[in-house]
Scaffold this motif. Structure first.
Motif, PDB file in Angstrom:
ATOM      1  N   LEU A 400       0.842  -1.192   0.000  1.00 44.58           N
ATOM      2  CA  LEU A 400       0.000   0.000   0.000  1.00 44.58           C
ATOM      3  C   LEU A 400       0.884   1.251   0.000  1.00 44.58           C
ATOM      4  N   LYS A 401       0.689   2.110  -0.991  1.00 49.94           N
ATOM      5  CA  LYS A 401       1.398   3.379  -1.072  1.00 49.94           C
ATOM      6  C   LYS A 401       0.392   4.519  -0.891  1.00 49.94           C
ATOM      7  N   PHE A 402       0.709   5.443   0.005  1.00 49.44           N
ATOM      8  CA  PHE A 402      -0.181   6.560   0.313  1.00 49.44           C
ATOM      9  C   PHE A 402       0.549   7.875   0.035  1.00 49.44           C
ATOM     10  N   THR A 403      -0.137   8.811  -0.639  1.00 49.02           N
ATOM     11  CA  THR A 403       0.393  10.159  -0.858  1.00 49.02           C
ATOM     12  C   THR A 403      -0.720  11.181  -0.601  1.00 49.02           C
ATOM     13  N   THR A 404      -0.311  12.412  -0.364  1.00 48.99           N
ATOM     14  CA  THR A 404      -1.245  13.466   0.015  1.00 48.99           C
ATOM     15  C   THR A 404      -1.844  14.139  -1.218  1.00 48.99           C
ATOM     16  N   LEU A 405      -3.145  14.549  -1.121  1.00 48.66           N
ATOM     17  CA  LEU A 405      -3.817  15.348  -2.147  1.00 48.66           C
ATOM     18  C   LEU A 405      -3.967  16.777  -1.641  1.00 48.66           C
ATOM     19  N   ARG A 406      -3.623  17.740  -2.490  1.00 52.62           N
ATOM     20  CA  ARG A 406      -3.739  19.148  -2.114  1.00 52.62           C
ATOM     21  C   ARG A 406      -4.483  19.900  -3.204  1.00 52.62           C
ATOM     22  N   ASP A 407      -5.102  21.020  -2.796  1.00 53.42           N
ATOM     23  CA  ASP A 407      -5.797  21.833  -3.792  1.00 53.42           C
ATOM     24  C   ASP A 407      -4.833  22.832  -4.415  1.00 53.42           C
ATOM     25  N   ALA A 408      -5.368  23.709  -5.251  1.00 54.84           N
ATOM     26  CA  ALA A 408      -4.506  24.636  -5.976  1.00 54.84           C
ATOM     27  C   ALA A 408      -3.776  25.593  -5.051  1.00 54.84           C
ATOM     28  N   ASP A 409      -4.330  25.818  -3.879  1.00 52.67           N
ATOM     29  CA  ASP A 409      -3.699  26.730  -2.925  1.00 52.67           C
ATOM     30  C   ASP A 409      -2.752  26.018  -1.969  1.00 52.67           C
ATOM     31  N   GLY A 410      -2.548  24.729  -2.155  1.00 53.64           N
ATOM     32  CA  GLY A 410      -1.637  23.968  -1.308  1.00 53.64           C
ATOM     33  C   GLY A 410      -2.282  23.393  -0.066  1.00 53.64           C
ATOM     34  N   ARG A 411      -3.598  23.551   0.072  1.00 52.18           N
ATOM     35  CA  ARG A 411      -4.265  23.005   1.255  1.00 52.18           C
ATOM     36  C   ARG A 411      -4.441  21.488   1.092  1.00 52.18           C
ATOM     37  N   ARG A 412      -4.262  20.765   2.209  1.00 48.19           N
ATOM     38  CA  ARG A 412      -4.439  19.313   2.182  1.00 48.19           C
ATOM     39  C   ARG A 412      -5.917  18.992   2.161  1.00 48.19           C
ATOM     40  N   ILE A 413      -6.364  18.256   1.144  1.00 47.78           N
ATOM     41  CA  ILE A 413      -7.784  17.927   1.025  1.00 47.78           C
ATOM     42  C   ILE A 413      -8.047  16.421   1.071  1.00 47.78           C
ATOM     43  N   GLY A 414      -6.983  15.613   1.194  1.00 48.41           N
ATOM     44  CA  GLY A 414      -7.191  14.167   1.259  1.00 48.41           C
ATOM     45  C   GLY A 414      -5.922  13.408   0.946  1.00 48.41           C
ATOM     46  N   ALA A 415      -6.110  12.136   0.621  1.00 50.19           N
ATOM     47  CA  ALA A 415      -4.976  11.272   0.281  1.00 50.19           C
ATOM     48  C   ALA A 415      -5.456  10.198  -0.677  1.00 50.19           C
ATOM     49  N   PHE A 416      -4.534   9.668  -1.488  1.00 42.45           N
ATOM     50  CA  PHE A 416      -4.932   8.550  -2.338  1.00 42.45           C
ATOM     51  C   PHE A 416      -4.053   7.340  -2.043  1.00 42.45           C
ATOM     52  N   GLN A 417      -4.622   6.195  -2.362  1.00 43.56           N
ATOM     53  CA  GLN A 417      -3.971   4.911  -2.074  1.00 43.56           C
ATOM     54  C   GLN A 417      -3.722   4.158  -3.381  1.00 43.56           C
ATOM     55  N   TYR A 418      -2.519   3.599  -3.493  1.00 37.08           N
ATOM     56  CA  TYR A 418      -2.138   2.793  -4.668  1.00 37.08           C
ATOM     57  C   TYR A 418      -1.719   1.439  -4.118  1.00 37.08           C
ATOM     58  N   ALA A 419      -2.517   0.407  -4.357  1.00 32.45           N
ATOM     59  CA  ALA A 419      -2.297  -0.915  -3.742  1.00 32.45           C
ATOM     60  C   ALA A 419      -2.031  -1.970  -4.817  1.00 32.45           C
ATOM     61  N   GLN A 420      -1.032  -2.835  -4.561  1.00 32.19           N
ATOM     62  CA  GLN A 420      -0.721  -3.956  -5.441  1.00 32.19           C
ATOM     63  C   GLN A 420      -0.651  -5.235  -4.629  1.00 32.19           C
ATOM     64  N   ASP A 421      -1.203  -6.299  -5.201  1.00 34.50           N
ATOM     65  CA  ASP A 421      -1.174  -7.606  -4.550  1.00 34.50           C
ATOM     66  C   ASP A 421       0.219  -8.220  -4.720  1.00 34.50           C
ATOM     67  N   ILE A 422       0.906  -8.491  -3.598  1.00 33.82           N
ATOM     68  CA  ILE A 422       2.247  -9.083  -3.651  1.00 33.82           C
ATOM     69  C   ILE A 422       2.276 -10.414  -2.912  1.00 33.82           C
ATOM     70  N   SER A 423       1.113 -11.031  -2.742  1.00 36.22           N
ATOM     71  CA  SER A 423       1.029 -12.248  -1.934  1.00 36.22           C
ATOM     72  C   SER A 423       1.899 -13.365  -2.494  1.00 36.22           C
ATOM     73  N   GLU A 424       1.765 -13.614  -3.780  1.00 28.89           N
ATOM     74  CA  GLU A 424       2.504 -14.734  -4.359  1.00 28.89           C
ATOM     75  C   GLU A 424       4.016 -14.494  -4.297  1.00 28.89           C
ATOM     76  N   ARG A 425       4.417 -13.234  -4.490  1.00 32.24           N
ATOM     77  CA  ARG A 425       5.839 -12.930  -4.395  1.00 32.24           C
ATOM     78  C   ARG A 425       6.366 -13.188  -2.991  1.00 32.24           C
ATOM     79  N   LEU A 426       5.616 -12.792  -1.972  1.00 31.82           N
ATOM     80  CA  LEU A 426       6.034 -13.018  -0.593  1.00 31.82           C
ATOM     81  C   LEU A 426       6.067 -14.497  -0.256  1.00 31.82           C
ATOM     82  N   ARG A 427       5.037 -15.243  -0.757  1.00 31.86           N
ATOM     83  CA  ARG A 427       5.045 -16.681  -0.475  1.00 31.86           C
ATOM     84  C   ARG A 427       6.251 -17.357  -1.109  1.00 31.86           C
TER      85      ARG A 427
END
Length: 815
Positions: A400-427
């Motif tokens: 899971l990778k998380f980064t911040t979302l900001r508006d045009a004025d630089g205010r923090r308005i949220g975050a987005f998540q980028y997730a990849q399944d790595i189960s088989e690689r770990l096994r």
């Protein structure tokens, strides 16, 4: 009476066939009447280890030796003495012009000539290297034909298979969409696939060294060189992105270069192996993602436009992508994120839903998920691995990778998540780790079991002698002569136990060596008399030593022990009789031995060659194992070769072995060759009666073992010296602080809790430079790794005489 068939002596099975054949009516007559030239040539053939043929007389009657048997196949039983054209009727057309040339004096040699023959492996395509030459009689007339032949089928087929393998590898590399490459430890490119030339338009050889940088975007060169430089200095993997100019379009495209180092046995990097892969599309996707973030930061209200952008960028990826606002409401999500959320938590999310409301019915699921999102919504960018859902679904673990979302004025308005399944690689990684750990554990158990068993066996034998002798010494009525005999037995057994410990430490490369620069040739000449005593009168020793000096830096005692061990093994292999050759060469290269990398040298190469029984191939991998021996019980500890290889490795060299069963063995010891010392003047030996040697001293004894400390102080007092006993280094420093002038010398153990003996000695040298310090140890890893600590050393177990000499020598040395 003289044997008329003496010329057949040593001819083996082929000679037997000649003796047993009925030669009645044969054109050559009986063997007793054969011409002297014929008998001499035939004796040469029969006794040669090479595969040979002699065709004699005008009809070229066929004779051969034992080595030629496999080539004859079904002809073997009847071929001896037959005409050449009968024996090789199926190959006569191919052989006839060769025979004609040879008989005419035009001898030729053929290499890897293909020939279809019926051998002992059946009819098959074979390849041969051979030569035909004529044999003349005493009058100079042609009497026969001499043929030396060697089948090269295995090598020819092996070379063909190697070429096929290399072509397969080359095609695999060239068809790879990535660009494999290598560079030397300094970062100079040494190889690459043609794919690089196709992409960049560079000519062959142009990318070599640093020429590849010319194909990069000028703005990316400084950062690329910085990353390469840091990796080459630290040994960490290389990972850098840069833009590459494509010759086909003259446009730049993003590439990712990655590489890992390959190291030699000493841990030094010898080469880097890497690939260059095209990541341009991913870069565009990342740029689109950044653009999407800017869009989301400008206006959250533009939900329809946001969903459209997310669909364009993320609906084509397998990754799970979603975004939450600071109020935990879903701002955007691709179909994969929505489907996996529903599969994991049993509820289907929609844009605008509050994550907390979706999981209000399952607080045990909400709590960990909310904790992770709170970190991201607070402005933290991070990556983690988490397991979700039912393990039976076989997709429970995500990166899971998380980064911040900001508006045009630089205010923090949220975050987005980028997730990849790595189960088989770990096994897969876990399975590999478990397998590697199981293998390491099994190897450790086997080695420990063999080592402890051997040590227990030898030490129990030694302890039996000591215990029995002590029991007899306790008898009050024991005769003085027998008392002296038992005391001698105890002393000799202690020496043998110390030697066994020394051999173990040498094998483990933990022996505290005392290296010095010595001339190997001079040292060998000096121990010749001892070597003759070791090998016995029935063994002849040939020594081949160059005229000039050959210097190495090694422990002289351990060097001589290694030579004696090799000579004893050679003596036993020859059953005490034969010729033993000792050969020294200078400036040799160290070859690749047992999978270790070769080295250019120069090395001193000392070889010991015997004419013994040889070593079977199935035992070659075990001969250097501790306690492994093929000798009878009581005739060897199995530590001789362990000492040799341990000494060689610890001295920076190695040991190679070559052996042929039934013909003998050669052990070759390689030691790094060094320059001759500037001055070879030795310090004169101190006589036992040197001035001041017998005066009473005050010795500071530093020993943490109570039994050894009591014994040592008692021993020194019996020698007439006063002692102060400190149980550790810190206590010794306190005693020095109370008055260092009272002490004449310090006698300290090396291995102690807290500050060790070497550190104590070095501090004494700084704070009390005129005070002699003598170290003692039975084993110390510090001394094994640092043979230049600069202090006198008495090895345990020590004797009264050794301590007395050590004190005498230390006090006699100028302060």
């Amino acid at each position: 009476m003289r044997d008329p068939l003496a010329f057949l002596a040593g001819g083996g099975e082929a000679a037997r066939m000649i003796r047993e054949r009925d030669w009645t009516g044969h054109p050559l007559g009986q063997p007793e009447t054969w011409p002297a030239e014929f008998r001499a040539a035939l004796s040469l053939v029969l006794n040669s280890p090479e595969s040979m043929i002699l065709a004699w007389g005008p009809d070229l009657h066929f004779f051969f030796n034992d080595t030629y048997f496999p080539l004859l196949g079904p002809r073997l039983a009847w071929a001896m003495g037959e005409r050449f054209d009968v024996v090789w009727a199926d190959a006569l057309d191919q052989a006839r012009p060769i025979i004609a040339d040879a008989l005419a004096g035009r001898a030729k040699r053929f290499v890897d000539l293909p020939w279809t023959l019926d051998t002992d492996r059946g009819q098959r395509e074979t390849w041969w290297s051979f030569s035909y030459s004529r044999v003349l009689d005493a009058d100079g007339d042609v009497a026969g034909l001499f043929i030396v032949t060697n089948e090269t089928t295995a090598r020819v087929l092996g070379d063909a298979a190697l070429r096929e393998s290399e072509e397969h590898f080359r095609q695999t590399v060239e068809l790879n969409p990535q660009v494999p490459w290598t560079c030397d430890p300094d970062g100079n490119i040494t190889s690459y696939s043609n794919r690089w030339l196709e992409l960049t338009g560079q000519a062959p050889g142009e990318p070599d060294g640093s020429g590849w940088l010319a194909a990069l975007h000028p703005d990316d060169v400084p950062e690329t060189l910085r990353v390469f430089g840091n990796a080459l200095a630290s040994g960490e993997p290389i990972d850098v992105d840069y833009r590459l100019r494509l010759a086909r379009t003259d446009a730049y495209r993003w590439m990712r270069a990655r590489a890992r180092p390959r190291r030699n046995e000493a841990g030094a990097i010898v080469r880097w192996y890497g690939v260059v892969e095209d990541i341009h599309d991913r870069k565009l996707a990342e740029a689109a993602l950044r653009e999407l973030n800017r869009t989301l930061e400008r206006r959250v209200e533009e939900a329809l436009l946001q969903r459209k952008l997310w669909a364009e960028v993320f609906e084509t990826t397998d990754a799970l992508v979603g975004a939450l606002g600071t109020d935990f409401r879903i701002l955007a999500a691709n179909r994969a994120w929505i489907a996996e959320f529903e599969a994991l938590f049993g509820v289907r999310p929609r844009v605008g839903d509050d994550l907390r409301d979706l999981l209000a019915h399952a607080p045990e699921l909400l709590a960990p998920l909310q904790a992770i999102w709170e970190r991201a919504l607070a402005g933290e960018a991070f990556t983690l691995m988490e397991a979700f859902g039912d393990p039976d679904r076989k997709r429970p673990c995500y990166e899971l990778k998380f980064t911040t979302l900001r508006d045009a004025d630089g205010r923090r308005i949220g975050a987005f998540q980028y997730a990849q399944d790595i189960s088989e690689r770990l096994r897969a990684q876990e399975r590999l780790a478990r397998a590697e750990e199981a293998l390491r554990h099994a190897q450790k158990i086997e080695a420990v079991g063999q080592l402890t068993g051997g040590v227990a066996h030898d030490f129990n034998n030694l302890l039996t002698i000591i215990r029995s002798s002590v029991e007899f010494l306790q008898r009050p009525d024991l005769a003085e002569e027998r008392r002296a005999r038992y005391l001698t037995a105890v002393s000799d057994t202690v020496d043998r136990a110390a030697k066994l410990t020394s051999q173990l430490l040498s094998f483990a490369r933990r022996q505290a060596l005392k290296p010095e620069i010595l001339d190997v040739g001079e040292r060998l000449r000096g121990v010749t008399e001892m070597l003759n005593a070791v090998t016995g009168a029935r063994i002849r020793i040939l020594t081949r030593v160059p005229d000039g000096p050959c210097h190495v830096r090694a422990d002289p005692s351990q060097f001589e022990t290694a030579v004696v061990n090799l000579m004893v093994n050679a003596r036993d292999a020859m059953d005490g009789e034969g010729t033993l050759t000792l050969r020294l060469a200078r400036g040799a290269h160290l070859p690749s031995i047992r999978g270790h990398a070769a080295a250019m040298g120069p090395f001193a190469m000392l070889s010991v060659t015997d004419e013994g029984t040889g070593i079977p191939p199935d035992l070659m991998d075990r001969i250097f194992e501790p306690f492994f021996t093929t000798k009878e019980v009581g005739k060897g500890t199995g530590l001789g070769l362990s000492q040799v290889i341990g000494f060689a490795k610890q001295s920076g060299g190695d040991v190679d072995v070559a052996s042929t069963v039934g013909r003998g063995t050669t052990f070759t010891l390689y030691l790094p060759q060094v320059e001759a010392p500037e001055s070879e003047v030795l310090r004169p030996a101190r006589e036992p009666g040197a001035p001041g040697a017998e005066r009473s001293l005050c010795v500071l004894v530093v020993e943490d073992n109570l039994e050894v400390g009591r014994f040592c102080t008692q021993l020194l007092e019996d020698l007439g010296h006063a002692t102060v006993w400190a149980h550790n280094a810190e206590a010794a420093l306190a005693e020095m602080a109370h008055g260092s002038a009272r002490f004449d010398a310090v006698f300290s153990d090396v291995v102690m809790p807290g500050m060790g003996g070497v550190a104590l000695a070095r501090r004494m040298a700084v704070e009390h430079p005129g005070l002699p310090v003598i170290l003692t140890t039975g084993y110390s890893d510090a001394l094994a790794r640092d043979d230049t600590h600069g202090f006198d050393l008495v090895r345990k177990p020590y004797s009264t005489g050794q301590i007395a000499n050590a004190l005498r020598n230390a006090l006699a040395r100028p302060r």
